[in-house]
Write a protein that holds these residues in place. Sequence first.
Motif, PDB file in Angstrom:
ATOM      1  N   ARG A 142     -11.583  -6.264  -3.168  1.00 49.53           N
ATOM      2  CA  ARG A 142     -10.287  -5.592  -2.971  1.00 49.53           C
ATOM      3  C   ARG A 142     -10.392  -4.599  -1.823  1.00 49.53           C
ATOM      4  NH1 ARG A 142      -6.803  -4.821  -8.136  1.00 49.53           N
ATOM      5  NH2 ARG A 142      -5.514  -4.191  -6.396  1.00 49.53           N
ATOM      6  N   ALA A 143      -9.244  -4.174  -1.333  1.00 45.42           N
ATOM      7  CA  ALA A 143      -9.205  -3.201  -0.237  1.00 45.42           C
ATOM      8  C   ALA A 143      -9.900  -1.900  -0.632  1.00 45.42           C
ATOM      9  CB  ALA A 143      -7.760  -2.933   0.168  1.00 45.42           C
ATOM     10  N   ASP A 144      -9.864  -1.562  -1.908  1.00 39.83           N
ATOM     11  CA  ASP A 144     -10.530  -0.349  -2.384  1.00 39.83           C
ATOM     12  C   ASP A 144     -12.044  -0.420  -2.141  1.00 39.83           C
ATOM     13  OD1 ASP A 144      -8.102   0.679  -3.421  1.00 39.83           O
ATOM     14  OD2 ASP A 144      -8.363  -0.521  -5.225  1.00 39.83           O
ATOM     15  N   GLU A 145     -12.609  -1.602  -2.257  1.00 40.66           N
ATOM     16  CA  GLU A 145     -14.046  -1.776  -2.021  1.00 40.66           C
ATOM     17  C   GLU A 145     -14.371  -1.493  -0.556  1.00 40.66           C
ATOM     18  OE1 GLU A 145     -17.492  -4.943  -3.152  1.00 40.66           O
ATOM     19  OE2 GLU A 145     -15.662  -5.766  -2.268  1.00 40.66           O
ATOM     20  N   ALA A 146     -13.554  -1.984   0.346  1.00 38.13           N
ATOM     21  CA  ALA A 146     -13.776  -1.735   1.776  1.00 38.13           C
ATOM     22  C   ALA A 146     -13.613  -0.247   2.095  1.00 38.13           C
ATOM     23  CB  ALA A 146     -12.816  -2.573   2.616  1.00 38.13           C
ATOM     24  N   ALA A 147     -12.611   0.389   1.491  1.00 38.18           N
ATOM     25  CA  ALA A 147     -12.390   1.824   1.728  1.00 38.18           C
ATOM     26  C   ALA A 147     -13.571   2.637   1.202  1.00 38.18           C
ATOM     27  CB  ALA A 147     -11.102   2.263   1.044  1.00 38.18           C
ATOM     28  N   GLY A 186     -26.235  14.742 -25.353  1.00 36.63           N
ATOM     29  CA  GLY A 186     -24.957  14.911 -24.678  1.00 36.63           C
ATOM     30  C   GLY A 186     -24.973  14.653 -23.186  1.00 36.63           C
ATOM     31  N   GLN A 187     -26.125  14.299 -22.626  1.00 35.45           N
ATOM     32  CA  GLN A 187     -26.160  14.015 -21.190  1.00 35.45           C
ATOM     33  C   GLN A 187     -25.363  12.752 -20.908  1.00 35.45           C
ATOM     34  OE1 GLN A 187     -29.963  13.868 -19.332  1.00 35.45           O
ATOM     35  NE2 GLN A 187     -30.645  15.776 -20.253  1.00 35.45           N
ATOM     36  N   ARG A 188     -24.651  12.797 -19.796  1.00 31.56           N
ATOM     37  CA  ARG A 188     -23.881  11.618 -19.396  1.00 31.56           C
ATOM     38  C   ARG A 188     -23.773  11.578 -17.886  1.00 31.56           C
ATOM     39  NH1 ARG A 188     -18.130  13.682 -21.703  1.00 31.56           N
ATOM     40  NH2 ARG A 188     -17.929  15.418 -20.305  1.00 31.56           N
ATOM     41  N   MET A 189     -23.493  10.394 -17.396  1.00 31.12           N
ATOM     42  CA  MET A 189     -23.288  10.185 -15.972  1.00 31.12           C
ATOM     43  C   MET A 189     -21.986   9.413 -15.814  1.00 31.12           C
ATOM     44  SD  MET A 189     -25.680   8.333 -13.119  1.00 31.12           S
ATOM     45  CE  MET A 189     -25.483   6.678 -13.739  1.00 31.12           C
ATOM     46  N   THR A 190     -21.165   9.853 -14.886  1.00 32.67           N
ATOM     47  CA  THR A 190     -19.897   9.193 -14.621  1.00 32.67           C
ATOM     48  C   THR A 190     -20.009   8.459 -13.295  1.00 32.67           C
ATOM     49  OG1 THR A 190     -18.728  10.948 -15.788  1.00 32.67           O
ATOM     50  CG2 THR A 190     -17.422   9.547 -14.332  1.00 32.67           C
ATOM     51  N   ALA A 191     -19.646   7.190 -13.303  1.00 32.28           N
ATOM     52  CA  ALA A 191     -19.684   6.375 -12.087  1.00 32.28           C
ATOM     53  C   ALA A 191     -18.283   5.838 -11.812  1.00 32.28           C
ATOM     54  CB  ALA A 191     -20.661   5.217 -12.256  1.00 32.28           C
ATOM     55  N   TYR A 192     -17.939   5.801 -10.546  1.00 35.65           N
ATOM     56  CA  TYR A 192     -16.675   5.213 -10.106  1.00 35.65           C
ATOM     57  C   TYR A 192     -17.009   4.030  -9.232  1.00 35.65           C
ATOM     58  CZ  TYR A 192     -14.558   9.592 -11.613  1.00 35.65           C
ATOM     59  OH  TYR A 192     -14.145  10.658 -12.350  1.00 35.65           O
ATOM     60  N   GLN A 193     -16.339   2.914  -9.460  1.00 31.99           N
ATOM     61  CA  GLN A 193     -16.596   1.730  -8.640  1.00 31.99           C
ATOM     62  C   GLN A 193     -15.294   1.016  -8.318  1.00 31.99           C
ATOM     63  OE1 GLN A 193     -19.227  -0.790 -10.843  1.00 31.99           O
ATOM     64  NE2 GLN A 193     -17.997  -0.722 -12.683  1.00 31.99           N
ATOM     65  N   LEU A 205     -10.222   3.411  -8.214  1.00 35.64           N
ATOM     66  CA  LEU A 205     -11.577   3.109  -8.667  1.00 35.64           C
ATOM     67  C   LEU A 205     -11.578   3.068 -10.190  1.00 35.64           C
ATOM     68  CD1 LEU A 205     -13.539   5.513  -6.302  1.00 35.64           C
ATOM     69  CD2 LEU A 205     -13.006   3.103  -5.939  1.00 35.64           C
ATOM     70  N   VAL A 206     -12.549   2.364 -10.742  1.00 32.44           N
ATOM     71  CA  VAL A 206     -12.681   2.249 -12.188  1.00 32.44           C
ATOM     72  C   VAL A 206     -13.779   3.207 -12.635  1.00 32.44           C
ATOM     73  CG1 VAL A 206     -13.245   0.694 -14.095  1.00 32.44           C
ATOM     74  CG2 VAL A 206     -11.905  -0.145 -12.162  1.00 32.44           C
ATOM     75  N   ILE A 207     -13.496   3.983 -13.685  1.00 33.26           N
ATOM     76  CA  ILE A 207     -14.446   4.962 -14.198  1.00 33.26           C
ATOM     77  C   ILE A 207     -15.276   4.349 -15.323  1.00 33.26           C
ATOM     78  CG2 ILE A 207     -12.730   5.899 -15.798  1.00 33.26           C
ATOM     79  CD1 ILE A 207     -14.054   8.608 -15.525  1.00 33.26           C
TER      80      ILE A 207
END
Length: 92
Positions: free
Chosen positions: A80-85, A68-75, A57-59
Amino acid sequence: MRALAAEDPDAPELWALVAEFRRECPKCGAMRDRHEARVRRGEPKHFRRPEVGDLTLVIEVMRFGDDGQRMTAYQAEPGRADEAALGKLAAR
């Protein structure tokens, strides 16, 4: 701390803390000097989930305001097969 320094390299509170670390633990100061600070964006990160196996996944780190607030997202990359998983994990 290194990421904070990369975001606001002139923050006096941060550098006071770094100076304190150097005084109290010279070894820590030397270790700190060997690494570059950077903000993580668009980097691949590898995961292994028993339900779907390996996926990459891409961060993305999004920052909000000056407190300093932040949100981390992974996509997953589309198509790609990663999307299906990731979809299988989300459906659980």
